[in-house]
Design a protein around this motif. Structure first.
Motif, PDB file in Angstrom:
ATOM      1  N   VAL A 136      40.284  48.012  41.145  1.00  0.00           N
ATOM      2  CA  VAL A 136      41.061  47.223  40.181  1.00  0.00           C
ATOM      3  C   VAL A 136      42.527  47.166  40.580  1.00  0.00           C
ATOM      4  N   GLU A 137      43.110  48.311  40.897  1.00  0.00           N
ATOM      5  CA  GLU A 137      44.541  48.346  41.207  1.00  0.00           C
ATOM      6  C   GLU A 137      44.854  47.643  42.526  1.00  0.00           C
ATOM      7  N   THR A 138      43.953  47.750  43.495  1.00  0.00           N
ATOM      8  CA  THR A 138      44.172  47.049  44.763  1.00  0.00           C
ATOM      9  C   THR A 138      44.023  45.542  44.572  1.00  0.00           C
ATOM     10  N   THR A 139      43.130  45.132  43.673  1.00  0.00           N
ATOM     11  CA  THR A 139      43.016  43.711  43.348  1.00  0.00           C
ATOM     12  C   THR A 139      44.304  43.208  42.708  1.00  0.00           C
ATOM     13  N   LYS A 140      44.887  43.987  41.825  1.00  0.00           N
ATOM     14  CA  LYS A 140      46.161  43.592  41.217  1.00  0.00           C
ATOM     15  C   LYS A 140      47.263  43.483  42.268  1.00  0.00           C
ATOM     16  N   GLN A 141      47.212  44.358  43.256  1.00  0.00           N
ATOM     17  CA  GLN A 141      48.222  44.345  44.313  1.00  0.00           C
ATOM     18  C   GLN A 141      48.088  43.111  45.204  1.00  0.00           C
ATOM     19  N   HIS A 142      46.846  42.785  45.570  1.00  0.00           N
ATOM     20  CA  HIS A 142      46.613  41.694  46.522  1.00  0.00           C
ATOM     21  C   HIS A 142      46.299  40.362  45.852  1.00  0.00           C
ATOM     22  N   GLY A 143      45.940  40.404  44.581  1.00  0.00           N
ATOM     23  CA  GLY A 143      45.609  39.181  43.868  1.00  0.00           C
ATOM     24  C   GLY A 143      44.115  38.968  43.755  1.00  0.00           C
ATOM     25  N   GLY A 144      43.696  38.430  42.609  1.00  0.00           N
ATOM     26  CA  GLY A 144      42.293  38.131  42.379  1.00  0.00           C
ATOM     27  C   GLY A 144      41.897  38.444  40.951  1.00  0.00           C
ATOM     28  N   GLN A 154      49.494  37.411  35.297  1.00  0.00           N
ATOM     29  CA  GLN A 154      48.046  37.458  35.170  1.00  0.00           C
ATOM     30  C   GLN A 154      47.570  36.402  34.197  1.00  0.00           C
ATOM     31  N   ARG A 155      46.301  36.079  34.346  1.00  0.00           N
ATOM     32  CA  ARG A 155      45.660  35.102  33.460  1.00  0.00           C
ATOM     33  C   ARG A 155      44.987  35.852  32.328  1.00  0.00           C
ATOM     34  N   GLY A 156      45.379  35.576  31.094  1.00  0.00           N
ATOM     35  CA  GLY A 156      44.787  36.259  29.960  1.00  0.00           C
ATOM     36  C   GLY A 156      45.318  37.659  29.789  1.00  0.00           C
ATOM     37  N   GLU A 157      44.810  38.328  28.780  1.00  0.00           N
ATOM     38  CA  GLU A 157      45.260  39.681  28.459  1.00  0.00           C
ATOM     39  C   GLU A 157      44.273  40.720  28.984  1.00  0.00           C
ATOM     40  N   GLY A 158      44.738  41.963  29.009  1.00  0.00           N
ATOM     41  CA  GLY A 158      43.862  43.062  29.383  1.00  0.00           C
ATOM     42  C   GLY A 158      43.729  43.259  30.875  1.00  0.00           C
ATOM     43  N   GLY A 159      42.953  44.267  31.234  1.00  0.00           N
ATOM     44  CA  GLY A 159      42.747  44.603  32.634  1.00  0.00           C
ATOM     45  C   GLY A 159      41.347  44.249  33.094  1.00  0.00           C
ATOM     46  N   ALA A 160      40.736  45.165  33.838  1.00  0.00           N
ATOM     47  CA  ALA A 160      39.398  44.936  34.378  1.00  0.00           C
ATOM     48  C   ALA A 160      38.668  46.255  34.484  1.00  0.00           C
ATOM     49  N   LYS A 161      37.353  46.172  34.510  1.00  0.00           N
ATOM     50  CA  LYS A 161      36.511  47.350  34.669  1.00  0.00           C
ATOM     51  C   LYS A 161      35.476  47.085  35.748  1.00  0.00           C
ATOM     52  N   VAL A 162      34.904  48.170  36.258  1.00  0.00           N
ATOM     53  CA  VAL A 162      33.949  48.072  37.361  1.00  0.00           C
ATOM     54  C   VAL A 162      32.624  48.696  36.945  1.00  0.00           C
ATOM     55  N   ILE A 327      34.557  37.270  36.660  1.00  0.00           N
ATOM     56  CA  ILE A 327      33.782  38.345  37.280  1.00  0.00           C
ATOM     57  C   ILE A 327      33.788  38.142  38.792  1.00  0.00           C
ATOM     58  N   VAL A 328      33.906  39.238  39.538  1.00  0.00           N
ATOM     59  CA  VAL A 328      33.745  39.224  40.994  1.00  0.00           C
ATOM     60  C   VAL A 328      32.655  40.225  41.357  1.00  0.00           C
ATOM     61  N   ILE A 340      25.511  50.372  48.070  1.00  0.00           N
ATOM     62  CA  ILE A 340      26.299  50.254  46.853  1.00  0.00           C
ATOM     63  C   ILE A 340      26.743  48.808  46.666  1.00  0.00           C
ATOM     64  N   GLY A 341      26.760  48.371  45.433  1.00  0.00           N
ATOM     65  CA  GLY A 341      27.342  47.097  45.053  1.00  0.00           C
ATOM     66  C   GLY A 341      28.225  47.343  43.848  1.00  0.00           C
ATOM     67  N   ALA A 342      28.970  46.348  43.436  1.00  0.00           N
ATOM     68  CA  ALA A 342      29.835  46.526  42.273  1.00  0.00           C
ATOM     69  C   ALA A 342      30.127  45.184  41.622  1.00  0.00           C
ATOM     70  N   ILE A 343      30.356  45.247  40.321  1.00  0.00           N
ATOM     71  CA  ILE A 343      30.760  44.093  39.526  1.00  0.00           C
ATOM     72  C   ILE A 343      32.115  44.430  38.935  1.00  0.00           C
ATOM     73  N   MET A 344      33.115  43.636  39.256  1.00  0.00           N
ATOM     74  CA  MET A 344      34.445  43.820  38.654  1.00  0.00           C
ATOM     75  C   MET A 344      34.630  42.723  37.620  1.00  0.00           C
ATOM     76  N   VAL A 345      34.888  43.116  36.384  1.00  0.00           N
ATOM     77  CA  VAL A 345      34.820  42.191  35.270  1.00  0.00           C
ATOM     78  C   VAL A 345      36.033  42.378  34.362  1.00  0.00           C
ATOM     79  N   ARG A 346      36.578  41.276  33.888  1.00  0.00           N
ATOM     80  CA  ARG A 346      37.722  41.349  32.987  1.00  0.00           C
ATOM     81  C   ARG A 346      37.317  42.000  31.663  1.00  0.00           C
ATOM     82  N   ASP A 347      38.300  42.634  31.025  1.00  0.00           N
ATOM     83  CA  ASP A 347      38.032  43.437  29.834  1.00  0.00           C
ATOM     84  C   ASP A 347      37.322  42.665  28.726  1.00  0.00           C
ATOM     85  N   HIS A 348      37.718  41.416  28.492  1.00  0.00           N
ATOM     86  CA  HIS A 348      37.132  40.691  27.371  1.00  0.00           C
ATOM     87  C   HIS A 348      35.644  40.421  27.580  1.00  0.00           C
ATOM     88  N   ILE A 349      35.198  40.391  28.841  1.00  0.00           N
ATOM     89  CA  ILE A 349      33.772  40.258  29.129  1.00  0.00           C
ATOM     90  C   ILE A 349      33.090  41.628  29.049  1.00  0.00           C
TER      91      ILE A 349
END
Length: 367
Positions: A136-144, A154-162, A327-328, A340-349
């Motif tokens: 999450v933090e590296t995505t914030k650093q590089h964008g996405g 950022q677009r919308g409020e809140g952060g993201a979870k994995v 979602i990414v 391993i796989g992962a889903i990174m999703v915005r907080d409201h989702i």
């Protein structure tokens, strides 16, 4: 591993630049026409052929495997059991981003295996939360995922979870489940004609998924339903209903297809099935705007093109924020071969999945 990935990326860029200059010849090279690693039976030892025959009797025949038994590797090279050396262009199907036999990864994997391999996701452990934070933090650093590079906007409020899974296809399955659950609640919370009581989410018709031509999202049933290739789909029909196909990049076709019953749009920013196809900024901006208009979830499948493979952390990292997804999904090089796989999703989702959502759980992952 992030530092190492950056180092490998930088070296590959240098090699690519140098290689392209060397390969700008007008005639094809004929220097390497001799067969150095023959595969005919007369050239291979009897015990080698016997081992292949034995293995073929017990392994399912999913691939047309060459008569080759790999033993070990180092960097970009792999070796078979009789010592023949091969340059590995497949990287475990685009997985081994740091190569084979990496000393640091081997050491860390051995140390962790000696302490604890598996506990299930019922419990916290030392590392899952740290990896989620890093992503999450590296995505914030590089964008996405709706975050501008550097975290300035950022677009919308809140952060993201994995949410971790076992593979890429499971990451996409989980993303579709996130979308279905969120969309049903979105539908239920809407008032009928602006008045009256909220509806029950169990009655929701907001279940349809839009996917695109030339895509590859995986081989499990949900992901396969979004992979419009008869070669993959026909043996396993009927597939999951509710999936609608649109030509990749067709803005008008997409607008004509999306509607109030659409719960998700799943798309690869750069497609890699049967070629390399990149969508336009206008295309992704349209996807984002229409998803917002109808309350649908926009999913970017970056399993093939993400994690610095395009030169940025995500292939959409430098897109304007009005092109970003909710979602990414990721997998492939995330752990250099560990499944391993992962889903990174915005907080409201992410809020739509709660501890009571037991359909979003399995032994080896949260999925």
């Amino acid at each position: 591993m992030y530092r190492n990935s950056t180092r490998v990326l930088r070296q590959s860029r240098i090699s690519a630049i140098g290689g392209s200059r060397r390969c700008m010849a007008s005639q094809p090279s004929t220097s390497y026409r001799a067969i150095t690693h023959p595969e005919d039976e007369s050239s291979l030892p009897e015990n080698y052929l016997a081992q292949i025959k034995s293995h073929s009797e017990y392994l399912t025949n999913t691939y047309a495997r060459p008569p080759l038994i790999l033993s070990h590797g180092k960097g970009s090279w792999v070796y078979d059991v009789i010592g023949r050396k091969y340059l590995d262009f497949s990287a475990g199907i685009a997985v081994n981003a740091l190569g084979h036999g990496d000393e640091e990864i081997s050491q860390l994997a051995g140390e962790q295996a000696s302490k604890m391999i598996h506990t299930s996701n019922v419990w916290y452990n030392e590392w899952a939360g740290e990896l989620a934070k890093l992503l999450v933090e590296t995505t914030k650093q590089h964008g996405g995922l709706g975050f501008a590079p550097g975290g300035k906007d950022q677009r919308g409020e809140g952060g993201a979870k994995v949410f971790f899974s076992n593979s890429g296809t499971e990451a996409n399955e989980g993303a579709l489940k996130f979308a279905r659950k969120y969309a049903k609640e979105f539908w239920a919370n809407e008032m009928t004609n602006g008045v009256g009581a909220a509806r029950k989410w169990e009655d929701s018709t907001k279940t349809r998924v839009i996917h695109f031509t030339n895509a590859f999202h995986g081989r499990s049933m949900g992901s396969l339903s979004a992979t419009a290739n008869p070669k993959y789909q026909l043996p396993f029909t009927p597939l999951i209903p509710g999936f609608e196909l649109v030509k990749y990049g067709d803005i008008n076709g997409f607008r004509a297809t999306i509607g109030p019953d659409t719960c998700a749009v799943i798309v690869e920013p750069i497609q890699g099935e049967g070629g390399v196809f990149e969508g336009s900024e206008e295309f992704f901006k349209t996807l984002r705007a229409e998803c917002d208009r109808f309350g649908a979830v926009l999913i970017f499948d970056e399993i093939q093109c993400g994690l610095f493979r395009s030169g940025n952390m995500w292939s959409h990292s430098t897109f304007p924020l009005d092109c970003h997804p909710d979602i990414v999904t990721m997998a492939k090089p995330l752990a250099n071969g560990f499944p391993i796989g992962a889903i990174m999703v915005r907080d409201h989702i992410a809020k739509s999945i709660t501890p009571g959502s037991f359909s979003f759980f399995c032994t080896y992952s949260d999925y």
